[in-house]
Design an enzyme around this catalytic site. Structure first.
Site, PDB file in Angstrom:
ATOM      1  CD1 TRP A 250      27.571  30.512  44.444  1.00  0.00           C
ATOM      2  CD2 TRP A 250      25.473  29.987  44.954  1.00  0.00           C
ATOM      3  NE1 TRP A 250      27.604  29.839  45.635  1.00  0.00           N
ATOM      4  CE2 TRP A 250      26.324  29.503  45.981  1.00  0.00           C
ATOM      5  CE3 TRP A 250      24.104  29.771  45.066  1.00  0.00           C
ATOM      6  CZ2 TRP A 250      25.841  28.812  47.083  1.00  0.00           C
ATOM      7  CZ3 TRP A 250      23.631  29.080  46.175  1.00  0.00           C
ATOM      8  CH2 TRP A 250      24.496  28.615  47.162  1.00  0.00           C
ATOM      9  CG  HIS A 251      30.518  33.374  42.991  1.00  0.00           C
ATOM     10  ND1 HIS A 251      31.582  33.148  43.837  1.00  0.00           N
ATOM     11  CD2 HIS A 251      30.341  32.227  42.298  1.00  0.00           C
ATOM     12  CE1 HIS A 251      32.029  31.910  43.657  1.00  0.00           C
ATOM     13  NE2 HIS A 251      31.289  31.340  42.735  1.00  0.00           N
ATOM     14  CG  ASP A 252      25.628  40.102  42.854  1.00  0.00           C
ATOM     15  OD1 ASP A 252      26.557  40.832  43.266  1.00  0.00           O
ATOM     16  OD2 ASP A 252      24.488  40.537  42.617  1.00  0.00           O
TER      17      ASP A 252
ATOM     18  CG  ASN B 177      33.685  36.413  43.877  1.00  0.00           C
ATOM     19  OD1 ASN B 177      32.794  35.691  44.285  1.00  0.00           O
ATOM     20  ND2 ASN B 177      33.724  37.698  44.140  1.00  0.00           N
TER      21      ASN B 177
END
Length: 114
Positions: A13-15, A47
């Protein structure tokens, strides 16, 4: 949900979360590009919740779990590996099988991180 699936879901998700459709130039437009393997991304404020468990260990541990796979299958990009791990985590947690398309390109250096 076991810790492994949760970490892999959040990693993917964060990538992918930096994607900006209004920016045409890659890698500036962000998205799933494997950038979370670089310290500048691990420490980025966006993040923080992913990496705040014992300093940066949450994200670092998620990356460490995937590194042996990347080492064995060097032709697979980090971007594809992060997304594959996430889809596998959903399935392992009892969710649906998520079809994946491969071919994402990794940023090659921290200076390319959005």
């Amino acid at each position: 949900m076991r810790p492994f699936p949760l970490k892999q879901l959040r990693l993917a998700w964060h990538d992918a979360g930096t994607y900006n459709k209004n920016i045409e130039e890659w890698p500036l437009r962000g998205g799933a590009n494997g950038s979370l393997r670089f310290e500048i991304e691990i420490k980025h404020a966006a993040n923080a919740t992913l990496s705040s468990q014992s300093g940066f260990s949450g994200l670092v541990n998620a990356l460490k779990l995937l590194q042996p796979i990347k080492d064995k299958y060097s032709g697979v990009t980090y971007a594809d590996l992060f997304q594959l791990a996430s889809a596998t985590a959903v399935e392992e947690a009892g969710g649906p099988k998520i079809p994946i398309k491969y071919g994402r390109v990794d940023v090659s250096e921290p200076e390319q991180c959005p």
